[in-house]
Design a protein around this motif. Structure first.
Motif, PDB file in Angstrom:
ATOM      1  N   ALA A  66      54.232  27.215  91.968  1.00 29.72           N
ATOM      2  CA  ALA A  66      53.720  27.221  93.338  1.00 29.72           C
ATOM      3  C   ALA A  66      52.488  26.338  93.516  1.00 29.72           C
ATOM      4  O   ALA A  66      52.317  25.735  94.573  1.00 29.72           O
ATOM      5  N   VAL A  67      51.641  26.227  92.489  1.00 25.94           N
ATOM      6  CA  VAL A  67      50.389  25.482  92.662  1.00 25.94           C
ATOM      7  C   VAL A  67      50.547  23.991  92.433  1.00 25.94           C
ATOM      8  O   VAL A  67      49.658  23.217  92.757  1.00 25.94           O
ATOM      9  N   GLY A  68      51.672  23.569  91.868  1.00 26.82           N
ATOM     10  CA  GLY A  68      51.884  22.145  91.637  1.00 26.82           C
ATOM     11  C   GLY A  68      51.451  21.706  90.250  1.00 26.82           C
ATOM     12  O   GLY A  68      50.719  22.403  89.557  1.00 26.82           O
ATOM     13  N   GLU A  69      51.901  20.523  89.879  1.00 27.05           N
ATOM     14  CA  GLU A  69      51.743  20.047  88.502  1.00 27.05           C
ATOM     15  C   GLU A  69      50.282  19.908  88.064  1.00 27.05           C
ATOM     16  O   GLU A  69      49.915  20.388  86.990  1.00 27.05           O
ATOM     17  N   ASP A  70      49.459  19.257  88.836  1.00 24.91           N
ATOM     18  CA  ASP A  70      48.081  19.007  88.408  1.00 24.91           C
ATOM     19  C   ASP A  70      47.295  20.300  88.215  1.00 24.91           C
ATOM     20  O   ASP A  70      46.642  20.503  87.185  1.00 24.91           O
ATOM     21  N   LYS A  71      47.352  21.181  89.193  1.00 20.88           N
ATOM     22  CA  LYS A  71      46.638  22.458  89.099  1.00 20.88           C
ATOM     23  C   LYS A  71      47.235  23.327  87.990  1.00 20.88           C
ATOM     24  O   LYS A  71      46.507  24.010  87.267  1.00 20.88           O
ATOM     25  N   ALA A  72      48.562  23.289  87.826  1.00 16.48           N
ATOM     26  CA  ALA A  72      49.214  24.068  86.774  1.00 16.48           C
ATOM     27  C   ALA A  72      48.719  23.628  85.395  1.00 16.48           C
ATOM     28  O   ALA A  72      48.428  24.464  84.535  1.00 16.48           O
ATOM     29  N   ARG A  73      48.608  22.323  85.188  1.00 20.08           N
ATOM     30  CA  ARG A  73      48.121  21.813  83.899  1.00 20.08           C
ATOM     31  C   ARG A  73      46.663  22.227  83.675  1.00 20.08           C
ATOM     32  O   ARG A  73      46.290  22.623  82.566  1.00 20.08           O
ATOM     33  N   GLU A  74      45.859  22.152  84.721  1.00 19.13           N
ATOM     34  CA  GLU A  74      44.452  22.547  84.621  1.00 19.13           C
ATOM     35  C   GLU A  74      44.339  24.026  84.227  1.00 19.13           C
ATOM     36  O   GLU A  74      43.575  24.392  83.323  1.00 19.13           O
ATOM     37  N   LEU A  75      45.099  24.876  84.899  1.00 20.78           N
ATOM     38  CA  LEU A  75      45.064  26.308  84.596  1.00 20.78           C
ATOM     39  C   LEU A  75      45.624  26.613  83.211  1.00 20.78           C
ATOM     40  O   LEU A  75      45.091  27.449  82.480  1.00 20.78           O
ATOM     41  N   ALA A  76      46.688  25.922  82.825  1.00 25.21           N
ATOM     42  CA  ALA A  76      47.289  26.136  81.504  1.00 25.21           C
ATOM     43  C   ALA A  76      46.302  25.793  80.392  1.00 25.21           C
ATOM     44  O   ALA A  76      46.242  26.488  79.369  1.00 25.21           O
ATOM     45  N   GLU A  77      45.533  24.737  80.590  1.00 23.96           N
ATOM     46  CA  GLU A  77      44.514  24.362  79.590  1.00 23.96           C
ATOM     47  C   GLU A  77      43.483  25.469  79.420  1.00 23.96           C
ATOM     48  O   GLU A  77      43.054  25.757  78.310  1.00 23.96           O
ATOM     49  N   LYS A  78      43.100  26.097  80.518  1.00 23.25           N
ATOM     50  CA  LYS A  78      42.112  27.174  80.458  1.00 23.25           C
ATOM     51  C   LYS A  78      42.662  28.414  79.758  1.00 23.25           C
ATOM     52  O   LYS A  78      41.896  29.218  79.237  1.00 23.25           O
ATOM     53  N   MET A  79      43.988  28.581  79.748  1.00 23.61           N
ATOM     54  CA  MET A  79      44.618  29.772  79.168  1.00 23.61           C
ATOM     55  C   MET A  79      45.243  29.513  77.803  1.00 23.61           C
ATOM     56  O   MET A  79      45.870  30.400  77.240  1.00 23.61           O
ATOM     57  N   LYS A  80      45.070  28.314  77.241  1.00 26.95           N
ATOM     58  CA  LYS A  80      45.858  27.925  76.076  1.00 26.95           C
ATOM     59  C   LYS A  80      45.609  28.759  74.822  1.00 26.95           C
ATOM     60  O   LYS A  80      46.418  28.727  73.905  1.00 26.95           O
ATOM     61  N   ASP A  81      44.538  29.540  74.790  1.00 30.29           N
ATOM     62  CA  ASP A  81      44.310  30.403  73.626  1.00 30.29           C
ATOM     63  C   ASP A  81      45.162  31.668  73.667  1.00 30.29           C
ATOM     64  O   ASP A  81      45.367  32.307  72.642  1.00 30.29           O
TER      65      ASP A  81
END
Length: 86
Positions: A42-57
């Motif tokens: 829903a948030v789109g590719e750029d925001k999804a990648r940004e959020l995924a990086e923050k959660m990668k642990d």
């Protein structure tokens, strides 16, 4: 052209427009993975990648995106080789 995905944009009520064509999420609980996958679409590719990086642990993702005006695809992942089940 633009890709309209099956996820509804909560701001407009229309199908979300996104180059993301597939999102896979590995999380501690299935319900968390499902909710995050929907949110990422829903948030789109750029925001999804940004959020995924923050959660990668704690959360791992595998995104497949289409390239505009091309039949090629891009892959983005936070999976590390040691974390992928074989």
């Amino acid at each position: 052209g633009q890709k309209i995905v099956h996820t509804i944009n909560p701001k407009t009520g229309d199908g979300a427009i996104s180059p993301l064509v597939s999102v896979t999420v590995k999380a501690s609980r299935c319900v968390l993975a499902d909710g995050l996958a929907t949110m990422f679409m829903a948030v789109g590719e750029d925001k999804a990648r940004e959020l995924a990086e923050k959660m990668k642990d704690t959360v791992h993702v595998y995104f497949v995106s289409c390239c505009q005006d091309s039949d090629e695809f891009r892959v983005y992942t936070t999976f590390e080789a040691d974390n992928v089940d074989k």
